[in-house]
Structures are given as structure tokens and as C-alpha cells.
Design an enzyme around this catalytic site. Sequence first.
Site, PDB file in Angstrom:
ATOM      1  N   GLN A 103       0.843  -1.202   0.000  1.00 58.90           N
ATOM      2  CA  GLN A 103       0.000   0.000   0.000  1.00 58.90           C
ATOM      3  C   GLN A 103       0.875   1.248   0.000  1.00 58.90           C
ATOM      4  O   GLN A 103       1.555   1.514   0.995  1.00 58.90           O
ATOM      5  CB  GLN A 103      -0.869  -0.016   1.268  1.00 58.90           C
ATOM      6  CG  GLN A 103      -1.762   1.195   1.456  1.00 58.90           C
ATOM      7  CD  GLN A 103      -2.452   1.160   2.809  1.00 58.90           C
ATOM      8  OE1 GLN A 103      -1.924   0.592   3.768  1.00 58.90           O
ATOM      9  NE2 GLN A 103      -3.619   1.757   2.897  1.00 58.90           N
ATOM     10  N   GLY A 104       0.840   2.009  -1.082  1.00 61.00           N
ATOM     11  CA  GLY A 104       1.649   3.222  -1.178  1.00 61.00           C
ATOM     12  C   GLY A 104       0.814   4.464  -0.921  1.00 61.00           C
ATOM     13  O   GLY A 104       0.470   5.194  -1.860  1.00 61.00           O
ATOM     14  N   SER A 119       1.119   6.475   2.608  1.00 57.74           N
ATOM     15  CA  SER A 119       1.849   7.432   3.464  1.00 57.74           C
ATOM     16  C   SER A 119       3.118   7.929   2.796  1.00 57.74           C
ATOM     17  O   SER A 119       3.769   7.207   2.041  1.00 57.74           O
ATOM     18  CB  SER A 119       2.234   6.769   4.792  1.00 57.74           C
ATOM     19  OG  SER A 119       1.108   6.218   5.409  1.00 57.74           O
ATOM     20  N   SER A 145       4.527  -1.320   4.270  1.00 62.35           N
ATOM     21  CA  SER A 145       4.664  -2.691   4.783  1.00 62.35           C
ATOM     22  C   SER A 145       4.787  -3.670   3.630  1.00 62.35           C
ATOM     23  O   SER A 145       4.017  -3.609   2.666  1.00 62.35           O
ATOM     24  CB  SER A 145       3.437  -3.080   5.616  1.00 62.35           C
ATOM     25  OG  SER A 145       3.241  -2.164   6.653  1.00 62.35           O
ATOM     26  N   GLU A 177      -9.573  -1.555   4.789  1.00 65.01           N
ATOM     27  CA  GLU A 177      -8.471  -1.786   5.731  1.00 65.01           C
ATOM     28  C   GLU A 177      -8.990  -1.771   7.163  1.00 65.01           C
ATOM     29  O   GLU A 177      -8.642  -2.607   7.979  1.00 65.01           O
ATOM     30  CB  GLU A 177      -7.405  -0.693   5.550  1.00 65.01           C
ATOM     31  CG  GLU A 177      -6.231  -0.836   6.519  1.00 65.01           C
ATOM     32  CD  GLU A 177      -5.133   0.217   6.303  1.00 65.01           C
ATOM     33  OE1 GLU A 177      -5.380   1.206   5.575  1.00 65.01           O
ATOM     34  OE2 GLU A 177      -4.044   0.032   6.847  1.00 65.01           O
ATOM     35  N   GLU A 201      -4.498   9.398  18.561  1.00 66.35           N
ATOM     36  CA  GLU A 201      -5.007  10.783  18.633  1.00 66.35           C
ATOM     37  C   GLU A 201      -6.098  10.991  17.578  1.00 66.35           C
ATOM     38  O   GLU A 201      -7.126  11.631  17.848  1.00 66.35           O
ATOM     39  CB  GLU A 201      -3.865  11.798  18.409  1.00 66.35           C
ATOM     40  CG  GLU A 201      -2.867  11.902  19.553  1.00 66.35           C
ATOM     41  CD  GLU A 201      -1.876  10.752  19.608  1.00 66.35           C
ATOM     42  OE1 GLU A 201      -1.785   9.996  18.609  1.00 66.35           O
ATOM     43  OE2 GLU A 201      -1.203  10.588  20.639  1.00 66.35           O
TER      44      GLU A 201
HETATM   45  C1  LIG Z   1       3.531  -0.862  11.549  1.00 63.31           C
HETATM   46  C2  LIG Z   1       3.086   0.163  10.541  1.00 63.31           C
HETATM   47  C3  LIG Z   1       2.781  -0.236   9.257  1.00 63.31           C
HETATM   48  C4  LIG Z   1       2.399   0.713   8.303  1.00 63.31           C
HETATM   49  N1  LIG Z   1       2.150   0.292   7.023  1.00 63.31           N
HETATM   50  C5  LIG Z   1       1.817   1.201   6.080  1.00 63.31           C
HETATM   51  C6  LIG Z   1       1.628   0.787   4.725  1.00 63.31           C
HETATM   52  O1  LIG Z   1       1.767  -0.384   4.369  1.00 63.31           O
HETATM   53  N2  LIG Z   1       1.330   1.740   3.796  1.00 63.31           N
HETATM   54  C7  LIG Z   1       1.162   3.053   4.131  1.00 63.31           C
HETATM   55  O2  LIG Z   1       0.849   3.839   3.248  1.00 63.31           O
HETATM   56  N3  LIG Z   1       1.350   3.482   5.421  1.00 63.31           N
HETATM   57  C8  LIG Z   1       1.683   2.578   6.388  1.00 63.31           C
HETATM   58  N4  LIG Z   1       1.902   3.006   7.694  1.00 63.31           N
HETATM   59  C9  LIG Z   1       1.839   4.432   7.993  1.00 63.31           C
HETATM   60  C10 LIG Z   1       0.694   4.858   8.896  1.00 63.31           C
HETATM   61  O3  LIG Z   1      -0.529   4.897   8.191  1.00 63.31           O
HETATM   62  C11 LIG Z   1       1.076   6.259   9.443  1.00 63.31           C
HETATM   63  O4  LIG Z   1       2.235   6.092  10.253  1.00 63.31           O
HETATM   64  C12 LIG Z   1      -0.019   6.868  10.267  1.00 63.31           C
HETATM   65  O5  LIG Z   1      -1.130   7.208   9.466  1.00 63.31           O
HETATM   66  C13 LIG Z   1       0.477   8.144  10.998  1.00 63.31           C
HETATM   67  O6  LIG Z   1       1.089   9.020  10.097  1.00 63.31           O
HETATM   68  P1  LIG Z   1       2.548   9.612  10.391  1.00 63.31           P
HETATM   69  O7  LIG Z   1       3.447   8.467  10.761  1.00 63.31           O
HETATM   70  O8  LIG Z   1       2.927  10.436   9.213  1.00 63.31           O
HETATM   71  O9  LIG Z   1       2.407  10.521  11.664  1.00 63.31           O
HETATM   72  P2  LIG Z   1       1.851  12.020  11.692  1.00 63.31           P
HETATM   73  O10 LIG Z   1       0.561  12.104  10.960  1.00 63.31           O
HETATM   74  O11 LIG Z   1       2.956  12.947  11.296  1.00 63.31           O
HETATM   75  O12 LIG Z   1       1.549  12.193  13.236  1.00 63.31           O
HETATM   76  C14 LIG Z   1       2.569  12.511  14.197  1.00 63.31           C
HETATM   77  C15 LIG Z   1       1.913  12.691  15.558  1.00 63.31           C
HETATM   78  O13 LIG Z   1       0.994  13.797  15.505  1.00 63.31           O
HETATM   79  C16 LIG Z   1      -0.306  13.373  15.873  1.00 63.31           C
HETATM   80  N5  LIG Z   1      -1.315  14.062  15.066  1.00 63.31           N
HETATM   81  C17 LIG Z   1      -1.317  14.228  13.722  1.00 63.31           C
HETATM   82  N6  LIG Z   1      -2.419  14.874  13.320  1.00 63.31           N
HETATM   83  C18 LIG Z   1      -3.149  15.129  14.436  1.00 63.31           C
HETATM   84  C19 LIG Z   1      -4.396  15.773  14.676  1.00 63.31           C
HETATM   85  N7  LIG Z   1      -5.137  16.270  13.686  1.00 63.31           N
HETATM   86  N8  LIG Z   1      -4.846  15.844  15.950  1.00 63.31           N
HETATM   87  C20 LIG Z   1      -4.111  15.314  16.968  1.00 63.31           C
HETATM   88  N9  LIG Z   1      -2.907  14.705  16.814  1.00 63.31           N
HETATM   89  C21 LIG Z   1      -2.435  14.612  15.561  1.00 63.31           C
HETATM   90  C22 LIG Z   1      -0.349  11.889  15.600  1.00 63.31           C
HETATM   91  O14 LIG Z   1      -1.324  11.223  16.371  1.00 63.31           O
HETATM   92  C23 LIG Z   1       1.067  11.470  15.968  1.00 63.31           C
HETATM   93  O15 LIG Z   1       1.185  11.285  17.344  1.00 63.31           O
HETATM   94  C24 LIG Z   1       2.294   2.076   8.666  1.00 63.31           C
HETATM   95  C25 LIG Z   1       2.606   2.481   9.977  1.00 63.31           C
HETATM   96  C26 LIG Z   1       3.007   1.547  10.896  1.00 63.31           C
HETATM   97  C27 LIG Z   1       3.359   2.020  12.285  1.00 63.31           C
END
Ligand SMILES: Cc1cc2nc3c(=O)[nH]c(=O)nc-3n(C[C@H](O)[C@H](O)[C@H](O)COP(=O)(O)OP(=O)(O)OC[C@H]3O[C@@H](n4cnc5c(N)ncnc54)[C@H](O)[C@@H]3O)c2cc1C
Length: 424
Positions: free
Chosen positions: A157-158, A160, A192, A275, A408
Site C-alpha cells: 500500500q503506497g 503514506s 509494509s 483496511e 489521537e
Molecule cells: C507498523 C506500521 C505499518 C504501516 N504500514 C503502512 C503501509 O503499508 N502503507 C502506508 O501507506 N502506510 C503505512 N503506515 C503508515 C501509517 O498509516 C502512518 O504512520 C499513520 O497514518 C500516521 O502518520 P505519520 O506516521 O505520518 O504521523 P503524523 O501524521 O505525522 O503524526 C505525528 C503525531 O501527531 C499526531 N497528530 C497528527 N495529526 C493530528 C491531529 N489532527 N490531531 C491530533 N494529533 C495529531 C499523531 O497522532 C502522531 O502522534 C504504517 C505504519 C506503521 C506504524
Amino acid sequence: MRLTDSPEEASWRQHVREFLQSDLPEVLRPKPGVDPFAAMAAAMGFGGEAGGDARGRPQAQAGGAGFSLAGGPIGEWRQKLADRGWVAPAWPKEYGGAGLSTMEQFILNEEFAEARAPQLGGMGVMMAGPTIIVHGTEEQKAEHLPKILKGETQWCQGFSEPGAGSDLASLQTRAVKDGDDFVLNGSKIWTSGAQFANWMFMLARTDPDAPKHRGITYFLLDFKSPGITVQPLVQMGGGAGFNQVFFDNVRVPSKNVVGEVNRGWYVGTTTLDFERSGIGSAVGIRQNVERMIQWAKENVGEGHSMLGRNPLVRLELADRLVEANVAKMLSYRVVHMQNVGMVPNHEASMAKLFSSELGQRIARAGIKMLGLYGLAWDAQSPHSPNHGQYSRGYVQSVSGTIAGGTSEIQRNVIAQRGLGLPRD
Ligand SMILES: Cc1cc2nc3c(=O)[nH]c(=O)nc-3n(C[C@H](O)[C@H](O)[C@H](O)COP(=O)(O)OP(=O)(O)OC[C@H]3O[C@@H](n4cnc5c(N)ncnc54)[C@H](O)[C@@H]3O)c2cc1C
């Protein structure tokens, strides 16, 4: 909400249970003292740390050279499931699924989880296929659905990106039209399974001047296309389950656009709905706590179980078991709503929030139960109780409250849509 099976549901449950008893290959059956995930990984032909064999590989070229889900004991199991449409139980029969109702799927998932039998769904069955069924062309359905069912394609899944996670619509990977193709440049992160994938479903920006939700297009990307680089990301637990993926002038034919150009956001939300509708973790959670309790009982007096010395550990285990049953009730609520044609919204967020945070509390309880032995990591060491499973589980549990939408974000959904509180 009814908490017991109707006569029809009870007979369906019995049918699934009997199939698992008679047909689950021996090598895939849970064994005492053996980590079920390690057994599954071995049967699939890759070992090493949880999540993959990419540890230590500084860079891998994309193209899905990793492993096959089509051969060996897993292939045999896949065939048995395919004969019943149970590789993709939720897909309509015309596409090779079983066309099960929500409740039948839930019961099937529960029974598979109880038997710890692998379901082989993966992202192809769970996300790519259902999205193609809803939004894809007849040509896309004919090309992809049979290969997903046979395990010939592995999908990732592309979505993020380094600057777009919770706020996914801010994604910046560009796709520019050039003749019959689009040309991709940019990067995806936390992808992933990209090191094993040969296809990716992805979102890219096709109109940078449009409002951010309106300039995005949904693509199916052949991972053998030149210009794709997969960089494994090694997690603190040692596994390399996810990756950063780079696109350098990658060409995607226009026939691989799903839905309309610049309307991909709405296709992407369909994928996210699939999902997030995953049911079944509640059984796994309860089993984790039960295994922990069993281990604590069997190891009293062995030095590394705190059970006999610290009454708080007993209370922790009791609390975790109660909470595991609460998690089950929250899942039942979601399933019940789906079954009667309602769309779960903040209710699904409650279930995800509670079970992922509970997963972390359970992992902490495991560590507390071991005292200082909880720091031991090496699975082979005689000083690592239970092969270091609790130490590893503790580290791995961290990602549960990030993946699939952070805690969050779930709390925001509950506050706004569940409690009706204002946005700011
Ligand atoms: C094990 C794992 C597998 C994954 N696999 C995939 C995958 O296969 N494909 C894919 O596309 N993605 C994947 N992801 C990505 C995942 O979807 C993102 O990590 C997730 O959506 C959070 O985005 P971010 O990491 O950019 O954090 P950010 O969005 O930058 O958030 C950083 C912090 O700010 C907080 N925050 C952000 N916005 C708000 C708000 N509006 N209000 C309050 N708090 C806020 C968040 O809760 C977090 O604590 C995976 C992640 C993990 C951990």
C-alpha cells in the site's frame, strides 16, 4: 445486539470448525512453546526477525523476488481455502470469493483465530481486490483478481509519505501525464511488505493546483517497472517489516488508473474502509492474555516469574483479561452494525483505539511479570524466559497505536462524531 449464535450461525461455526480440524496442515497447527508467527514464517520459506528477511540488506531492487504464497504447505492450504472461496470470503462469488454475510465472515474469522490458522488474505485480498471490484475496469478485474486469489501477486500500500500520514491528502508524489503513460516521481514511506511485493496500489498528485483532495489519482503500479527502489527500514525490534520506496521517472500506463483521474481520493477512502473493517483481533488479544496467565502459573517459583512475589502482577493479569473481553464486545458492536446494514464510524474508532492500547498494556504486563528478566532479548538464551517473546512483543506493540490511524486521530473521531464536540 444478540450475543449468542442463531441456529444457522451455530451450524456454520461447526462447519468451519470441522474443516479446520480435518484440513489444517500439521505444520501450520499451533505447537506448545512455539511462536505461531515464527512457524508461519518458516512454512512460507522465510525466517529471521518478525516481518521479513530484509535485515541487513541495505537496499533492494523492487520486483517481488522475495517469496511465494503459491507453493509448499502454504500453497496446499491456499488451494483448500480457494476450493471453498475462503481465500477471499468477503468477495462476491462471481469474482472467486465466498460471498459470505458479515456475520458468516465474522464467525469464520473467529474460528480461524481460535485455531490460529493462517487466512492468507494479505493486502491483495483485503484491500487491492475489493477496491478493484468496486472501482476497477473489467480489464483490471480480469487481470488482477485471479492472480490475487492464486497468491501469484503480492501487494503493498503506497499511501503514506514522509510529509503525509494522518493528513494523507497532503501527499506530494507527482504523476505527470506523458503520452499514454503517467510519470511518477517522489517517495512513499512505512510501506509494509514492499520488499516482497510485485504490485502496489498507490495515490499520487496529478493536479497540484486543485484543492488538495481533488488533485489525487489512484494507480496500480507494477513493481517491476524501472526506476523503483525499495529501502528497508529496520525497526527497533530488529525486523524490517516496512520500507521507504522511491520513484525516479517511473512510467505507469493510463490503463492502470483506478476510477477517474483527479478523483483518486474517493477511491482511496474505499481502500481505507476495507483496511479498517478488519475483524478478528479480539480473539488474538484474549489468547495472548490466556497464554500469559498459563505461563505465569507454570513458572511460579522458577525465579523469573514475579507472580509469587508481587501481588500487583496478579491484579494486572486479571485486569487485562477483563479488558480483553471488553475489546471483544467493542468488536461485536461493529460487526452487529455492519450486519444490520449500518455503517460503523466512531464505533470502529473505539474498537481500534481500545484494542491497540490494550495490546500495549498486555505487553507491559508481560514485562512486569518477568521483572528484570523482561529485559532479556536473545530468543535462544537460557536467561530469556519464553524465548524473549514478551520483551519482543513489548517493543513491537508500540506501532499498534500508529498503524491504521493513530490513537489521537481515533480520539478526534470519537470526540467529534461520537460525542458531537466541536473541532477546535
Ligand atoms: C507498523 C506500521 C505499518 C504501516 N504500514 C503502512 C503501509 O503499508 N502503507 C502506508 O501507506 N502506510 C503505512 N503506515 C503508515 C501509517 O498509516 C502512518 O504512520 C499513520 O497514518 C500516521 O502518520 P505519520 O506516521 O505520518 O504521523 P503524523 O501524521 O505525522 O503524526 C505525528 C503525531 O501527531 C499526531 N497528530 C497528527 N495529526 C493530528 C491531529 N489532527 N490531531 C491530533 N494529533 C495529531 C499523531 O497522532 C502522531 O502522534 C504504517 C505504519 C506503521 C506504524
